[in-house]
Write a protein that holds these residues in place. Structure first.
Motif, short mmCIF file in Angstrom:
data_model
loop_
_atom_site.label_atom_id
_atom_site.label_comp_id
_atom_site.label_asym_id
_atom_site.label_seq_id
_atom_site.Cartn_x
_atom_site.Cartn_y
_atom_site.Cartn_z
N SER A 143 0.79 -1.23 0.00
CA SER A 143 0.00 0.00 0.00
C SER A 143 0.82 1.28 0.00
CB SER A 143 -0.91 0.00 1.21
OG SER A 143 -0.12 -0.13 2.38
N SER A 144 2.05 1.23 0.47
CA SER A 144 2.89 2.42 0.51
C SER A 144 4.23 2.11 -0.14
CB SER A 144 3.14 2.88 1.94
OG SER A 144 1.92 3.23 2.54
N HIS A 155 0.96 6.60 -1.27
CA HIS A 155 0.00 5.63 -0.75
C HIS A 155 -1.00 5.25 -1.84
CE1 HIS A 155 1.45 6.21 3.30
NE2 HIS A 155 1.34 7.51 3.13
N CYS A 156 -1.51 4.03 -1.76
CA CYS A 156 -2.52 3.55 -2.70
C CYS A 156 -3.79 4.38 -2.52
CB CYS A 156 -2.80 2.07 -2.45
SG CYS A 156 -4.14 1.39 -3.43
N PRO A 157 -4.34 4.95 -3.61
CA PRO A 157 -5.54 5.76 -3.46
C PRO A 157 -6.80 4.94 -3.18
CG PRO A 157 -4.91 5.63 -5.76
CD PRO A 157 -3.83 4.95 -4.97
N CYS A 207 -7.04 2.09 -1.17
CA CYS A 207 -7.16 1.62 0.22
C CYS A 207 -6.60 2.63 1.22
CB CYS A 207 -6.45 0.28 0.37
SG CYS A 207 -4.67 0.34 0.11
N GLN A 208 -6.17 3.79 0.76
CA GLN A 208 -5.61 4.85 1.61
C GLN A 208 -4.43 4.37 2.44
OE1 GLN A 208 -9.18 4.59 1.62
NE2 GLN A 208 -9.24 6.15 0.05
N GLY A 209 -3.62 3.48 1.89
CA GLY A 209 -2.40 3.06 2.56
C GLY A 209 -2.56 1.94 3.57
N THR A 210 -3.69 1.26 3.62
CA THR A 210 -3.86 0.18 4.59
C THR A 210 -3.46 -1.17 4.01
OG1 THR A 210 -6.16 -0.18 3.96
CG2 THR A 210 -5.74 1.37 5.75
#
Length: 60
Positions: free
Chosen positions: A19-20, A40-42, A44-47
């Motif tokens: 994710s990051s 960060h992945c758009p 999953c917002q970095g999770t």
């Protein structure tokens, strides 16, 4: 004794769980360290995981 089995985490299909990431900017600072930015992945917002689907009600 019974074992508890938990559902595995749902991995984000856009980033495959990564994710990051750190991206180098192509240069070094005055101390010799690489300059990087974190993206960060758009989806999953970095999770790294995606939320479970909720049941949708159909409207007729």
């Amino acid at each position: 004794m019974a074992q508890h089995n938990h559902n595995p985490a749902r991995i984000c299909s856009n980033c495959d769980g990564h994710s990051s990431v750190s991206i180098t900017l192509g240069g070094r600072d005055h101390a010799g360290h690489l300059r990087t930015v974190t993206a960060h992945c758009p989806a999953c917002q970095g999770t790294g995981t995606r939320p479970t689907r909720t049941r949708e009600t159909s409207r007729v």
